[in-house]
Design a protein around this motif. Structure first.
Motif, short mmCIF file in Angstrom:
data_model
loop_
_atom_site.label_atom_id
_atom_site.label_comp_id
_atom_site.label_asym_id
_atom_site.label_seq_id
_atom_site.Cartn_x
_atom_site.Cartn_y
_atom_site.Cartn_z
N PRO A 98 0.82 -1.19 0.00
CA PRO A 98 0.00 0.00 0.00
C PRO A 98 0.87 1.26 0.00
N ASN A 99 1.97 1.24 0.73
CA ASN A 99 2.82 2.42 0.82
C ASN A 99 3.47 2.74 -0.53
N MET A 100 3.87 1.71 -1.29
CA MET A 100 4.49 1.90 -2.59
C MET A 100 3.49 2.51 -3.57
N ASN A 101 2.25 2.02 -3.54
CA ASN A 101 1.22 2.54 -4.45
C ASN A 101 0.90 4.00 -4.12
N THR A 102 0.85 4.33 -2.86
CA THR A 102 0.54 5.70 -2.45
C THR A 102 1.67 6.63 -2.90
N THR A 103 2.88 6.19 -2.68
CA THR A 103 4.03 7.01 -3.08
C THR A 103 4.06 7.16 -4.60
N GLY A 104 3.83 6.08 -5.31
CA GLY A 104 3.79 6.12 -6.77
C GLY A 104 2.67 7.02 -7.27
N GLY A 105 1.54 6.94 -6.63
CA GLY A 105 0.40 7.78 -7.01
C GLY A 105 0.69 9.23 -6.73
N GLN A 106 1.33 9.49 -5.57
CA GLN A 106 1.66 10.88 -5.24
C GLN A 106 2.72 11.42 -6.20
N ASP A 107 3.68 10.56 -6.56
CA ASP A 107 4.69 10.98 -7.54
C ASP A 107 4.04 11.31 -8.88
N GLY A 108 3.09 10.47 -9.27
CA GLY A 108 2.37 10.70 -10.53
C GLY A 108 1.59 12.00 -10.49
N ILE A 109 0.92 12.25 -9.37
CA ILE A 109 0.16 13.50 -9.21
C ILE A 109 1.11 14.68 -9.25
N GLN A 110 2.25 14.55 -8.55
CA GLN A 110 3.23 15.65 -8.54
C GLN A 110 3.77 15.92 -9.94
N LYS A 111 4.04 14.85 -10.68
CA LYS A 111 4.51 15.01 -12.06
C LYS A 111 3.47 15.74 -12.91
N LEU A 112 2.20 15.35 -12.73
CA LEU A 112 1.13 16.01 -13.47
C LEU A 112 1.03 17.48 -13.09
N MET A 113 1.15 17.78 -11.81
CA MET A 113 1.08 19.17 -11.35
C MET A 113 2.27 19.97 -11.90
N ASP A 114 3.45 19.34 -11.90
CA ASP A 114 4.64 20.00 -12.46
C ASP A 114 4.45 20.27 -13.96
N ALA A 115 3.92 19.27 -14.67
CA ALA A 115 3.69 19.42 -16.10
C ALA A 115 2.67 20.52 -16.36
N GLU A 116 1.63 20.57 -15.53
CA GLU A 116 0.61 21.60 -15.68
C GLU A 116 1.22 22.99 -15.44
N ARG B 86 9.15 12.40 -22.10
CA ARG B 86 8.72 11.02 -22.20
C ARG B 86 8.47 10.47 -20.81
N GLN B 87 7.37 9.81 -20.64
CA GLN B 87 7.05 9.16 -19.36
C GLN B 87 7.74 7.81 -19.32
N PRO B 88 8.46 7.50 -18.22
CA PRO B 88 9.09 6.17 -18.13
C PRO B 88 8.02 5.11 -18.02
#
Length: 122
Positions: free
Chosen positions: A1-19, A119-121
């Motif tokens: 669960p912790n890995m998914n949350t961190t991955g999800g937060q990283d994804g959200i952060q990347k989206l926010m940075d891209a925005e 490019r998204q890894p």
């Protein structure tokens, strides 16, 4: 669960940075368009003034050459009519040119060019 949350937060952060990056690109594009509009407007005004000066000079030269013409009033009326015609054309087209330029400034393409996309890894 912790890995998914961190991955999800990283994804959200990347989206926010891209925005945020996209917003900066759009703001810069708008600023550049406004700058180009101002330059175009200044250049157009300069060209109009130059054209007006050239025509006034031509009229003066024509009047000097035709000083011996017996009917100066006819020449003067013709010259006034031509100047009035040019002035009317300027006023007629000025608003259309300004509206066209303003429309182009407001037309900002917000699509991020493929060169700027990261490019998204996978």
């Amino acid at each position: 669960p912790n890995m998914n949350t961190t991955g999800g937060q990283d994804g959200i952060q990347k989206l926010m940075d891209a925005e945020g990056q996209a917003a900066k690109i759009v703001a810069e594009a708008r600023r550049m368009k406004i700058q180009r509009l101002k330059q175009a407007k200044d250049q157009a005004a300069s060209e109009i003034n130059k054209y007006r000066e050239e025509k006034e000079q031509q009229v003066l030269e024509m009047m000097k050459k035709d000083e011996d013409v017996s009917d100066k009033s006819q020449l003067l009326e013709k010259t006034k009519a031509e100047i009035e015609d040019l002035t009317n054309q300027y006023h007629k087209n000025k608003e259309d040119v300004i509206n066209t330029l303003l429309t182009k400034v407001a037309d900002v393409n917000i699509i991020v060019p493929s060169v700027r996309k990261r490019r998204q890894p996978q």
